[in-house]
Enzyme design. Structure first.
Site, PDB file in Angstrom:
ATOM      1  N   ASP A   1     115.270  -1.773   9.432  1.00 48.73           N
ATOM      2  CA  ASP A   1     115.967  -1.403   8.197  1.00 48.73           C
ATOM      3  C   ASP A   1     117.106  -2.392   7.949  1.00 48.73           C
ATOM      4  O   ASP A   1     117.910  -2.649   8.844  1.00 48.73           O
ATOM      5  CB  ASP A   1     116.524   0.020   8.318  1.00 48.73           C
ATOM      6  CG  ASP A   1     116.910   0.595   6.959  1.00 48.73           C
ATOM      7  OD1 ASP A   1     116.436   0.080   5.928  1.00 48.73           O
ATOM      8  OD2 ASP A   1     117.695   1.562   6.941  1.00 48.73           O
TER       9      ASP A   1
ATOM     10  N   HIS B   1     126.170  -1.032  -2.091  1.00 43.01           N
ATOM     11  CA  HIS B   1     126.108  -0.011  -1.035  1.00 43.01           C
ATOM     12  C   HIS B   1     127.001  -0.405   0.150  1.00 43.01           C
ATOM     13  O   HIS B   1     127.804   0.401   0.627  1.00 43.01           O
ATOM     14  CB  HIS B   1     124.665   0.174  -0.561  1.00 43.01           C
ATOM     15  CG  HIS B   1     124.532   1.075   0.632  1.00 43.01           C
ATOM     16  ND1 HIS B   1     124.745   2.432   0.565  1.00 43.01           N
ATOM     17  CD2 HIS B   1     124.233   0.808   1.935  1.00 43.01           C
ATOM     18  CE1 HIS B   1     124.575   2.965   1.774  1.00 43.01           C
ATOM     19  NE2 HIS B   1     124.263   1.999   2.616  1.00 43.01           N
TER      20      HIS B   1
ATOM     21  N   GLU C   1     118.695   8.054   1.828  1.00 44.17           N
ATOM     22  CA  GLU C   1     118.909   6.673   1.395  1.00 44.17           C
ATOM     23  C   GLU C   1     117.667   6.246   0.637  1.00 44.17           C
ATOM     24  O   GLU C   1     116.562   6.242   1.190  1.00 44.17           O
ATOM     25  CB  GLU C   1     119.169   5.754   2.598  1.00 44.17           C
ATOM     26  CG  GLU C   1     120.473   6.092   3.306  1.00 44.17           C
ATOM     27  CD  GLU C   1     120.891   5.057   4.345  1.00 44.17           C
ATOM     28  OE1 GLU C   1     120.014   4.340   4.870  1.00 44.17           O
ATOM     29  OE2 GLU C   1     122.103   4.988   4.634  1.00 44.17           O
TER      30      GLU C   1
ATOM     31  N   GLU D   1     115.282   3.630  -0.711  1.00 41.05           N
ATOM     32  CA  GLU D   1     115.016   2.250  -0.295  1.00 41.05           C
ATOM     33  C   GLU D   1     113.605   1.832  -0.708  1.00 41.05           C
ATOM     34  O   GLU D   1     112.748   2.658  -1.019  1.00 41.05           O
ATOM     35  CB  GLU D   1     115.137   2.119   1.232  1.00 41.05           C
ATOM     36  CG  GLU D   1     116.459   2.649   1.775  1.00 41.05           C
ATOM     37  CD  GLU D   1     116.748   2.209   3.196  1.00 41.05           C
ATOM     38  OE1 GLU D   1     116.050   1.294   3.700  1.00 41.05           O
ATOM     39  OE2 GLU D   1     117.670   2.783   3.798  1.00 41.05           O
TER      40      GLU D   1
ATOM     41  N   ASP E   1     115.256   6.939   3.879  1.00 41.45           N
ATOM     42  CA  ASP E   1     115.816   6.807   5.228  1.00 41.45           C
ATOM     43  C   ASP E   1     116.837   7.935   5.435  1.00 41.45           C
ATOM     44  O   ASP E   1     118.034   7.740   5.272  1.00 41.45           O
ATOM     45  CB  ASP E   1     116.467   5.420   5.353  1.00 41.45           C
ATOM     46  CG  ASP E   1     117.119   5.211   6.711  1.00 41.45           C
ATOM     47  OD1 ASP E   1     116.711   5.884   7.670  1.00 41.45           O
ATOM     48  OD2 ASP E   1     118.042   4.374   6.792  1.00 41.45           O
TER      49      ASP E   1
ATOM     50  N   ARG F   1     125.121  11.670   8.618  1.00 42.27           N
ATOM     51  CA  ARG F   1     126.353  10.875   8.514  1.00 42.27           C
ATOM     52  C   ARG F   1     127.384  11.210   9.580  1.00 42.27           C
ATOM     53  O   ARG F   1     128.136  10.329  10.011  1.00 42.27           O
ATOM     54  CB  ARG F   1     126.984  11.062   7.133  1.00 42.27           C
ATOM     55  CG  ARG F   1     126.120  10.616   5.981  1.00 42.27           C
ATOM     56  CD  ARG F   1     125.729   9.168   6.072  1.00 42.27           C
ATOM     57  NE  ARG F   1     124.915   8.772   4.919  1.00 42.27           N
ATOM     58  CZ  ARG F   1     124.249   7.627   4.857  1.00 42.27           C
ATOM     59  NH1 ARG F   1     124.287   6.763   5.862  1.00 42.27           N
ATOM     60  NH2 ARG F   1     123.533   7.342   3.785  1.00 42.27           N
TER      61      ARG F   1
ATOM     62  N   GLN G   1     126.159   9.661  12.753  1.00 42.10           N
ATOM     63  CA  GLN G   1     126.276   8.206  12.587  1.00 42.10           C
ATOM     64  C   GLN G   1     127.709   7.718  12.795  1.00 42.10           C
ATOM     65  O   GLN G   1     127.954   6.746  13.501  1.00 42.10           O
ATOM     66  CB  GLN G   1     125.799   7.830  11.175  1.00 42.10           C
ATOM     67  CG  GLN G   1     125.778   6.338  10.888  1.00 42.10           C
ATOM     68  CD  GLN G   1     125.302   6.032   9.460  1.00 42.10           C
ATOM     69  OE1 GLN G   1     124.930   6.928   8.706  1.00 42.10           O
ATOM     70  NE2 GLN G   1     125.324   4.764   9.093  1.00 42.10           N
TER      71      GLN G   1
ATOM     72  N   LYS H   1     119.518   8.160  12.526  1.00 34.89           N
ATOM     73  CA  LYS H   1     118.476   7.672  11.622  1.00 34.89           C
ATOM     74  C   LYS H   1     117.070   7.913  12.159  1.00 34.89           C
ATOM     75  O   LYS H   1     116.110   7.863  11.403  1.00 34.89           O
ATOM     76  CB  LYS H   1     118.634   6.152  11.443  1.00 34.89           C
ATOM     77  CG  LYS H   1     119.989   5.708  10.928  1.00 34.89           C
ATOM     78  CD  LYS H   1     120.031   5.815   9.437  1.00 34.89           C
ATOM     79  CE  LYS H   1     121.241   5.070   8.896  1.00 34.89           C
ATOM     80  NZ  LYS H   1     121.171   4.980   7.440  1.00 34.89           N
TER      81      LYS H   1
ATOM     82  N   THR I   1     111.929   9.263   8.838  1.00 33.34           N
ATOM     83  CA  THR I   1     111.959   8.306   7.726  1.00 33.34           C
ATOM     84  C   THR I   1     110.693   8.573   6.919  1.00 33.34           C
ATOM     85  O   THR I   1     109.595   8.540   7.481  1.00 33.34           O
ATOM     86  CB  THR I   1     111.942   6.852   8.241  1.00 33.34           C
ATOM     87  OG1 THR I   1     113.017   6.677   9.178  1.00 33.34           O
ATOM     88  CG2 THR I   1     112.081   5.860   7.100  1.00 33.34           C
TER      89      THR I   1
ATOM     90  N   GLU J   1     127.729   8.115  -0.972  1.00 35.46           N
ATOM     91  CA  GLU J   1     128.377   7.333  -2.030  1.00 35.46           C
ATOM     92  C   GLU J   1     128.585   8.177  -3.290  1.00 35.46           C
ATOM     93  O   GLU J   1     129.627   8.113  -3.920  1.00 35.46           O
ATOM     94  CB  GLU J   1     127.523   6.112  -2.383  1.00 35.46           C
ATOM     95  CG  GLU J   1     127.400   5.086  -1.275  1.00 35.46           C
ATOM     96  CD  GLU J   1     126.305   4.086  -1.617  1.00 35.46           C
ATOM     97  OE1 GLU J   1     126.591   3.076  -2.271  1.00 35.46           O
ATOM     98  OE2 GLU J   1     125.137   4.344  -1.235  1.00 35.46           O
TER      99      GLU J   1
HETATM  100 MN    MN Z   1     118.780   2.804   5.570  1.00 34.39          MN
END
Ligand code: MN
Length: 367
Positions: A99, A106, A167, A169, A199, A203, A206, A219, A223, A322
């Site tokens: 990834d 971002h 996420e 992507e 993804d 948080r 993380q 993560k 996925t 975000e």
């Molecule tokens: Mn990602």
């Protein structure tokens, strides 16, 4: 038409009581390729054997299918199966999963959230496409339920993730491998097509675990990818955006590999964001060059994802962290509800189009 002969994405489907095999989507049907083309490579339960054949075969097969669907329609008709009669599977056997972190908006937003008061971008960011190796074994097809992970949320704190996020992507699927010690050649000689990627990210896990080696358990629990892989040949291309400083020689672009793809993130059926792929900083040919410059080999079925796609506007951010600024600014849903991060029962769908072609969607429900 969004699923016409200009599109023709590949997937793996099964009818009740039968083994999964390869097809292409046409309208609201799937063309059974093993039957229509009399080629055993499509009787496999994944795209990998076909993808390994390489660029000339990809091109010839696509032209053949287009021809069958337009001029040979009466013969082909009986191999078209209604989508409501089939189940869609993970379209390729995922080899390695990487990834990246290619959106400047971002990366800047995350920098501002996690390191307020300092420079949003790390010193390396404009010099190389930052990435990490993820977990191939937990890449799942759209529709697979996603279980809320548990883990360490801080010193002495263990429990279910409280900041479960998404996420949005784009994923690039490798067909033609390289041998160890040899960097990849031309992008289009290796990469077969693209898929949509969610993804899923924890948080709180993380933020606690990522120093100094990067994402790990935050993560790796799931996925999700879309069931259709759109061939590179179908995608309209645009120039990549300007880069400063000029990247190192091996990262020099190989052509116009910017992609004009419009994404949407839906939370429980309501659009909450519209990330534009055209805003991405690093292009996919640069990702592939970087991924292999040290001699690391590619395998058929490798998946490398772009990283969260965010544009410069508030309504173009590709993740909840975000969109809600780490939970400080909840988003309002039409029913009067608000969200910071995901609640159990929430369904997230990411869908996309490229100049009228649909890339389909990737969806998952937290349960
Ligand atoms: Mn990602």
């Amino acid at each position: 038409m969004s699923w016409g002969v200009d599109n023709l994405p590949y997937g793996v489907f099964s009818c009740p009581g039968q083994q999964p095999r390869v097809g292409v989507r046409y309208g609201d049907k799937v063309l059974d390729l093993a039957a229509a083309l009399h080629d055993e490579v499509f009787a496999a339960p994944s795209l990998n054997p076909f993808m390994a054949r390489g660029r000339a075969a990809w091109h010839d097969t696509r032209a053949l299918i287009q021809n069958k669907l337009t001029t040979d329609r009466s013969v082909t008709e009986r191999h078209l199966i209604s989508l409501d009669q089939v189940r869609l599977h993970l379209p390729f056997e995922v080899a390695d999963y990487v990834d990246f972190y290619c959106s400047i908006d971002h990366a800047s937003n995350i920098g501002r959230i996690f390191r307020p008061g300092s420079e949003p971008l790390q010193p390396n960011w404009r010099h190389l496409p930052v990435g990490y190796h993820g977990r191939a074994g937990t890449v799942v097809v759209s529709g697979t339920p996603v279980k809320r992970p548990q883990g360490q949320l801080g010193a002495g704190v263990f429990g279910p993730c409280e900041k479960l996020d998404v996420e949005a992507e784009l994923g690039f699927v490798v067909g033609v491998p390289t041998s160890m010690g040899s960097p990849a050649g031309a992008f289009e000689d290796h990469v077969f097509g693209v898929t949509l990627v969610n993804d899923w990210s924890a948080r709180d896990i993380q933020a606690w675990e990522y120093v100094p080696l990067g994402p790990f358990l935050a993560k790796s629990f799931a996925t999700s990818v879309s069931p259709w892989v759109t061939p590179l040949e179908a995608l309209p291309r645009i120039p990549g955006r300007e880069q400063s400083p000029e990247p190192a020689g091996y990262l020099r672009r190989q052509g116009d590999w910017g992609l004009d793809i419009a994404l949407e993130i839906l939370l429980n059926g309501e659009v909450v964001s519209r990330p534009p792929y055209s805003a991405m900083y690093w292009t996919p040919d640069q990702m592939l060059a970087h991924l292999t410059v040290n001699g690391a080999s590619l395998r058929t079925g490798d998946l490398f994802a772009s990283g969260t796609i965010s544009g410069p506007e508030q309504g173009q951010r590709g993740s909840l962290i975000e969109l809600t600024w780490n939970g400080d600014e909840p988003i309002k849903l039409p029913g009067g509800e608000t969200r910071t991060f995901l609640q159990d029962g929430d369904t997230v769908t990411i869908r996309a189009t490229a100049a009228g072609l649909s890339l389909g969607e990737v969806s998952g429900t937290v349960g």
